[in-house]
Design an enzyme around this catalytic site. Sequence first.
Site, PDB file in Angstrom:
ATOM      1  N   TYR A 139       0.848  -1.195   0.000  1.00 39.25           N
ATOM      2  CA  TYR A 139       0.000   0.000   0.000  1.00 39.25           C
ATOM      3  C   TYR A 139       0.882   1.242   0.000  1.00 39.25           C
ATOM      4  O   TYR A 139       1.457   1.603   1.019  1.00 39.25           O
ATOM      5  CB  TYR A 139      -0.923  -0.046   1.222  1.00 39.25           C
ATOM      6  N   LYS A 169      -1.233  -1.182  -4.304  1.00 33.91           N
ATOM      7  CA  LYS A 169      -2.195  -0.096  -4.489  1.00 33.91           C
ATOM      8  C   LYS A 169      -1.403   1.195  -4.516  1.00 33.91           C
ATOM      9  O   LYS A 169      -0.724   1.524  -3.527  1.00 33.91           O
ATOM     10  CB  LYS A 169      -3.224  -0.049  -3.351  1.00 33.91           C
TER      11      LYS A 169
END
Length: 306
Positions: A139, A169
């Site tokens: 992330y 992400k």
Amino acid sequence: MSHATGRVWSPVITPFSQDLAADTERFVAQCRWLLDADVGLAVFGTNSEANSLSVEEKIRLLDALIEAGIPAARLMPGTGACALPDTVAQTRHAVGKGVEGVLMLPPFYYKGVSDEGLFRYFSEVIERVGDDALRIYLYHIPPVSQVPLSLTLVERLLAAYPRNVVGVKDSSGDWANTRALIDNFAADGFQVYAGSEPFLLQTLRAGGAGCISATANVNPAPIARLARDWQAADADAQQAALIRTRKLFERFPMIPALKAVTARYSGVGQWARLRPPLVELDETQCQELFASLDEIGFDMPGLKHS
């Protein structure tokens, strides 16, 4: 490597009752509504107020979803924390439940940490969880975490743990960075997700996997439709409509805005509640947001019945 269809995940907002406890029943219902719109569940993400929840609460909520029959394969819980043992505990628990993968923040309290330090952190988590079923989506959200994940770090993690580190992400908001992740790593099956749907079409066209987006909480079906139909003739028009809606939300603090709108369209006022230090939108902000959504004919179909 272009994906035939893209995938969309929502960092599901967390409902709180009057005593600020997480409302499990409402949380399950919200997850079902999102699944019905073909959106996966990235529970305990930024917009879930995950870092306002304890490890125990997140474990309990994940158990409640599984017990309610939510398919584990549609879950990508956030498990990254500042304390290594917290990350290990949440990750081990999630993997044991059979989730699709975990979305892992870097330890975000100390700033200016080295790639070496971050590599050791992720490496320790992977070694301690010690499970071939572990699938980590890194992330990268430097605007919030202030701890970026460099291309060099991603490359090193992929070389060391190709079976465990399977995607990222990218919430940098920097298309050049998303593009570099796709160009460098996607050919080998590494899944690159944009951090919001304004980048969805270009991510899919470049060979990325889809998006994990805050506004998938409130506009799930149209975002999922573009992910499925991104090669359709009207894809650019679909993308433009998604951007228009997203921009209305971006004029306000995102989490309070998502919750205010969910409260309005569900008819359940308690949805507007946040855990301190976050606070609700004020009356003027709500009126402004609702009026702008009415202007474009925005709706959340089926939410009242979920």
